[in-house]
Design a protein around this motif. Structure first.
Motif, short mmCIF file in Angstrom:
data_model
loop_
_atom_site.label_atom_id
_atom_site.label_comp_id
_atom_site.label_asym_id
_atom_site.label_seq_id
_atom_site.Cartn_x
_atom_site.Cartn_y
_atom_site.Cartn_z
N GLN A 2 -41.29 -16.59 13.78
CA GLN A 2 -41.38 -15.84 12.52
C GLN A 2 -40.02 -15.72 11.86
N HIS A 32 -41.29 -20.65 1.19
CA HIS A 32 -42.14 -20.06 0.16
C HIS A 32 -41.77 -18.60 -0.03
N TYR A 34 -43.59 -15.03 -1.84
CA TYR A 34 -44.78 -14.44 -2.43
C TYR A 34 -44.56 -12.94 -2.62
N GLN A 36 -46.86 -9.38 -2.94
CA GLN A 36 -48.20 -8.82 -2.74
C GLN A 36 -48.21 -7.37 -3.14
N PRO A 42 -51.69 -12.21 -1.88
CA PRO A 42 -50.32 -12.56 -2.26
C PRO A 42 -50.31 -13.47 -3.48
N PHE A 87 -42.83 -11.46 0.63
CA PHE A 87 -42.88 -12.21 1.88
C PHE A 87 -42.24 -13.58 1.69
N ARG A 94 -47.43 -27.99 6.27
CA ARG A 94 -48.38 -27.15 5.54
C ARG A 94 -48.73 -25.85 6.26
N LYS A 95 -48.28 -25.67 7.46
CA LYS A 95 -48.53 -24.42 8.15
C LYS A 95 -47.42 -23.45 7.79
N ILE A 96 -47.79 -22.29 7.26
CA ILE A 96 -46.80 -21.32 6.82
C ILE A 96 -46.79 -20.13 7.76
N ILE A 97 -45.60 -19.80 8.23
CA ILE A 97 -45.40 -18.60 9.03
C ILE A 97 -44.64 -17.61 8.16
N PHE A 98 -45.20 -16.42 7.98
CA PHE A 98 -44.62 -15.43 7.08
C PHE A 98 -43.73 -14.45 7.82
N GLY A 99 -42.68 -14.01 7.11
CA GLY A 99 -41.86 -12.93 7.62
C GLY A 99 -42.59 -11.60 7.52
N LYS A 100 -41.92 -10.55 8.00
CA LYS A 100 -42.57 -9.24 8.04
C LYS A 100 -42.64 -8.56 6.68
#
Lengths: 108, 113
Positions: A2, A32, A34, A36, A42, A87, A94-100
């Protein structure tokens, strides 16, 4: 892994600027950003690609340091509508891991 | 761009039951992703739904609990099985195309009582 965002929260007065940072321990293909708002999905702000290409909204700016595996989102002359949780997401194939997330609150 | 229709938008379920969430995309896409967002938290990737093969699950998520179907290039389902109150979350179907933004469904707000 993450990505790590900082700060966790920011309170600004309308018209002030803010910077939100995102760092990763892994090599990044793209980053990326975003925003929200509560109860909503998002909303896309910006994507930064290796090699320097950026796609996003005109009023949003961001940087991407590939060597340091870091990205920063710059919010200038903030408006009340900028409030929300931001975020960053690191993408690999294409796999996105989002921060907190970073909670931003704008005061009038 | 992609338009994603996700349903149901919300549901209240009894513990021990299962709920299937549907996701329909208006165009053919290679990969679809399912995320969970617990109250006040970030988006956590559950699995990647691949057409023609089994879903790929992230650490901490298993097929028995979150079975996924992907019968074609425009549709996927996520089932939350044997639910407990800890499964109360928003579940999001997502599509990501190469070098572009992620497109999200409107989410399914699940409450388990």
């Amino acid at each position: 892994q993450q990505p790590v965002q900082s700060p966790q929260a920011v309170i600004l007065r309308e018209g002030e600027d803010a910077v939100i940072n995102c760092s990763s321990s892994k090599a990044l293909y793209s980053v990326h950003w975003y925003r929200q708002k509560h109860g909503e999905a998002p909303v896309f702000l910006m994507i930064l690609l290796k090699g320097g290409e950026q796609k996003g909204h005109e009023k949003i700016s961001a940087s991407f340091n590939e060597k340091k595996q870091q990205s920063s989102l710059y919010l200038t002359a903030s408006q009340l509508s900028y409030s929300g949780t931001y975020f960053c997401g690191t993408e690999i194939y294409r796999k996105i891991i989002f921060g907190k997330g970073t909670r931003l609150h704008i005061l009038p | 761009s992609a338009v994603i229709s996700q349903k149901p938008s919300r549901d209240i379920c009894q513990r021990g039951t299962s709920l299937t969430i549907q996701c329909q995309v208006d165009s053919q896409v290679t990969m679809m992703f399912w995320y969970r967002q617990q109250p006040g938290q970030s988006l956590t990737l559950i699995a990647t739904a691949n057409q023609g093969s089994e879903a790929t699950y992230e650490s901490g998520f298993v097929i028995d609990k979150f079975p996924i179907s992907r019968p074609n290039l425009t549709f996927s389902t996520l089932t939350v099985s044997n639910m407990s109150p800890e499964d109360s979350s928003i579940y999001l179907c997502t599509v990501v195309e190469m070098n572009t933004e992620a497109f999200f469904g409107q989410g399914t707000r699940l409450t388990v009582v």
